[in-house]
Design a protein around this motif. Structure first.
Motif, mmCIF file in Angstrom:
data_model
loop_
_atom_site.group_PDB
_atom_site.id
_atom_site.type_symbol
_atom_site.label_atom_id
_atom_site.label_comp_id
_atom_site.label_asym_id
_atom_site.label_seq_id
_atom_site.Cartn_x
_atom_site.Cartn_y
_atom_site.Cartn_z
ATOM 1 N N ASN A 150 9.493 0.393 -1.209
ATOM 2 C CA ASN A 150 8.664 1.376 -0.514
ATOM 3 C C ASN A 150 9.410 1.819 0.744
ATOM 4 O OD1 ASN A 150 6.752 2.828 0.876
ATOM 5 N ND2 ASN A 150 5.412 1.079 1.298
ATOM 6 N N ALA A 151 10.049 2.985 0.653
ATOM 7 C CA ALA A 151 10.838 3.491 1.791
ATOM 8 C C ALA A 151 10.096 4.610 2.513
ATOM 9 C CB ALA A 151 12.209 3.971 1.297
ATOM 10 N N THR A 152 8.771 4.609 2.409
ATOM 11 C CA THR A 152 8.001 5.676 3.059
ATOM 12 C C THR A 152 7.679 5.354 4.509
ATOM 13 O OG1 THR A 152 5.852 4.720 2.481
ATOM 14 C CG2 THR A 152 6.838 6.232 0.871
ATOM 15 N N GLY A 153 7.765 4.081 4.878
ATOM 16 C CA GLY A 153 7.388 3.693 6.235
ATOM 17 C C GLY A 153 5.895 3.517 6.429
ATOM 18 N N VAL A 154 5.091 3.709 5.372
ATOM 19 C CA VAL A 154 3.648 3.491 5.490
ATOM 20 C C VAL A 154 3.176 2.600 4.344
ATOM 21 C CG1 VAL A 154 3.170 5.662 6.687
ATOM 22 C CG2 VAL A 154 3.079 5.593 4.190
ATOM 23 N N THR A 155 1.925 2.158 4.457
ATOM 24 C CA THR A 155 1.308 1.325 3.430
ATOM 25 C C THR A 155 -0.177 1.666 3.379
ATOM 26 O OG1 THR A 155 0.682 -0.941 2.835
ATOM 27 C CG2 THR A 155 1.035 -0.517 5.171
ATOM 28 N N PRO A 156 -0.798 1.522 2.214
ATOM 29 C CA PRO A 156 -2.246 1.740 2.169
ATOM 30 C C PRO A 156 -3.040 0.554 2.741
ATOM 31 C CG PRO A 156 -1.398 1.243 -0.018
ATOM 32 C CD PRO A 156 -0.205 1.345 0.887
ATOM 33 N N LEU A 157 -2.372 -0.544 3.027
ATOM 34 C CA LEU A 157 -3.070 -1.745 3.505
ATOM 35 C C LEU A 157 -3.268 -1.666 5.014
ATOM 36 C CD1 LEU A 157 -1.049 -4.409 1.487
ATOM 37 C CD2 LEU A 157 -3.069 -3.109 0.773
ATOM 38 N N THR A 158 -4.370 -2.215 5.470
ATOM 39 C CA THR A 158 -4.597 -2.291 6.917
ATOM 40 C C THR A 158 -4.996 -3.721 7.264
ATOM 41 O OG1 THR A 158 -6.796 -1.437 6.448
ATOM 42 C CG2 THR A 158 -5.244 0.077 7.481
ATOM 43 N N GLY A 159 -4.702 -4.113 8.484
ATOM 44 C CA GLY A 159 -5.098 -5.449 8.933
ATOM 45 C C GLY A 159 -4.251 -6.513 8.275
ATOM 46 N N PRO A 160 -4.630 -7.775 8.440
ATOM 47 C CA PRO A 160 -3.812 -8.887 7.927
ATOM 48 C C PRO A 160 -3.993 -9.096 6.422
ATOM 49 C CG PRO A 160 -5.715 -9.730 9.096
ATOM 50 C CD PRO A 160 -5.806 -8.234 9.191
ATOM 51 N N THR A 161 -3.639 -8.065 5.644
ATOM 52 C CA THR A 161 -3.760 -8.140 4.177
ATOM 53 C C THR A 161 -2.405 -8.569 3.638
ATOM 54 O OG1 THR A 161 -5.285 -6.283 4.346
ATOM 55 C CG2 THR A 161 -4.516 -6.830 2.146
ATOM 56 N N PHE A 162 -2.165 -9.869 3.591
ATOM 57 C CA PHE A 162 -0.832 -10.387 3.236
ATOM 58 C C PHE A 162 -0.736 -10.509 1.716
ATOM 59 C CE2 PHE A 162 -1.710 -12.222 7.528
ATOM 60 C CZ PHE A 162 -0.871 -11.344 8.215
ATOM 61 N N LEU A 163 -0.591 -9.360 1.085
ATOM 62 C CA LEU A 163 -0.636 -9.269 -0.377
ATOM 63 C C LEU A 163 0.656 -9.802 -0.992
ATOM 64 C CD1 LEU A 163 -2.383 -7.941 -2.650
ATOM 65 C CD2 LEU A 163 -1.045 -5.846 -2.272
ATOM 66 N N ASP A 164 0.532 -10.661 -1.999
ATOM 67 C CA ASP A 164 1.723 -11.119 -2.726
ATOM 68 C C ASP A 164 2.285 -9.954 -3.545
ATOM 69 O OD1 ASP A 164 3.533 -13.207 -3.937
ATOM 70 O OD2 ASP A 164 2.551 -12.437 -5.727
ATOM 71 N N MET A 165 3.595 -9.736 -3.440
ATOM 72 C CA MET A 165 4.236 -8.600 -4.128
ATOM 73 C C MET A 165 5.349 -9.086 -5.058
ATOM 74 S SD MET A 165 2.795 -5.765 -3.007
ATOM 75 C CE MET A 165 3.972 -4.412 -2.981
ATOM 76 N N THR A 166 5.245 -10.327 -5.513
ATOM 77 C CA THR A 166 6.310 -10.914 -6.316
ATOM 78 C C THR A 166 6.456 -10.206 -7.662
ATOM 79 O OG1 THR A 166 5.715 -13.006 -5.308
ATOM 80 C CG2 THR A 166 7.232 -13.108 -7.169
ATOM 81 N N GLU A 167 5.322 -9.837 -8.271
ATOM 82 C CA GLU A 167 5.399 -9.158 -9.578
ATOM 83 C C GLU A 167 4.409 -8.005 -9.591
ATOM 84 O OE1 GLU A 167 5.483 -11.641 -13.306
ATOM 85 O OE2 GLU A 167 4.026 -10.139 -13.975
ATOM 86 N N VAL A 168 4.776 -6.925 -8.909
ATOM 87 C CA VAL A 168 3.869 -5.771 -8.805
ATOM 88 C C VAL A 168 3.682 -5.135 -10.187
ATOM 89 C CG1 VAL A 168 3.574 -3.464 -7.801
ATOM 90 C CG2 VAL A 168 4.510 -5.331 -6.409
#
Ligand code: HPA
Length: 277
Positions: A150-168
């Motif tokens: 993700n090279a957009t510099g933004v994310t749809p997540l807000t706050g401490p949403t520490f989502l695992d991204m190992t196998e998107v």
């Protein structure tokens, strides 16, 4: 009251986005005559004609009639939501998407994904048109997305949403794709903001950090989908070799022409996958 710099606090904005998604899902239930739907396919630039191959159309509605959906801003995006039957299932097709470069913010980009989640969708198939960095992938090559940057510099997540991204991008769903359509290559997709195509130097950067595909969608939607607990499959259609890899200049109409020429084949792959879910 806390000073939030003139806009609503992030948690409030997120609650409003979730409410908009619930409203959109309720409107879709009424418009399409369904209760819940298990599978959703988002069709990217030029993928529209693939829709007819996926299954028999049961109902359809213009996306402009659904809360939170923006009118299609890009030629090649139909701006329609369709319910189709594929094998034993009903599948929601979202024909068109909102891109980050349109300037409406990341919540608009992922509204379709959050609406799908509110409709009960557990499997999301994201498709796009992409520039290929692997010189062996000629225009018309279909590539499974194995991972993203993700090279957009933004994310749809807000706050401490520490989502695992190992196998998107679900390994079992990719295995199913390989079963129904042998010989599909896999590659890492880099989402950039656009709307300008990349410079040759940016393409070299993308290659150096491990990307084989470049485009302007998908990664943000995949993040929102994983946050909602969905299984995600990503499929790119290589419509051109990325900038600087040939002597050619890039043109959106060429991108659409390649997509149109490949639509039937892509639709058949999607139809076979959906029927097996
Ligand atoms: N770059 C970014 N997005 C794209 C491309 C590309 O080369 N082709 C189709 N979408």
């Amino acid at each position: 009251m806390t000073d939030t710099g003139g806009s609503a606090a992030p948690a409030t904005e997120r609650a409003a986005a979730d409410e908009r998604a619930r409203e959109a899902a309720d409107t879709l239930r009424a418009a399409l005559g369904v209760s819940d739907v298990g599978t959703c396919v988002i069709l990217g630039s030029g993928w529209g004609p693939a829709a007819d191959q996926i299954g028999e159309t049961k109902a359809s509605v213009r996306s402009a009639e659904i809360p939170g959906y923006r009118p299609a801003a890009v030629p090649g995006h139909a701006g329609e939501l369709r319910l189709v039957r594929s094998g034993p299932h009903e599948v929601l097709l979202q024909m068109g998407r909102t891109h980050l470069y349109e300037g409406h913010g990341v919540a608009s980009v992922v509204h379709g994904v959050r609406t799908a989640a509110a409709l009960g969708v557990t499997t999301l198939i994201l498709t796009n048109a992409a520039g290929g960095i692997n010189p062996a992938w000629w225009p018309g090559t279909t590539v499974l997305i194995s991972d993203h940057i993700n090279a957009t510099g933004v994310t749809p997540l807000t706050g401490p949403t520490f989502l695992d991204m190992t196998e998107v991008y679900s390994a079992p769903l990719r295995a199913l794709c390989h079963e129904v359509t042998p010989d599909l290559p896999e590659g890492v997709y880099m989402q950039l903001r656009g709307p300008a195509y990349e410079t040759p130097a940016e393409v070299r950067m993308a290659a150096a950090v491990g990307a084989q595909l470049v485009g302007m969608s998908t990664a943000l939607e995949a993040i929102a989908a994983r946050e909602a607990g969905m299984s995600v499959l990503g499929i790119s259609l290589v419509t051109n070799l990325a900038a600087g890899l040939t002597g050619e200049r890039l043109d959106h109409t060429d991108v659409l022409a390649v997509a149109r020429a490949s639509a039937e084949r892509m639709g058949q792959t999607l139809g076979r996958v959906c029927a097996r879910l």
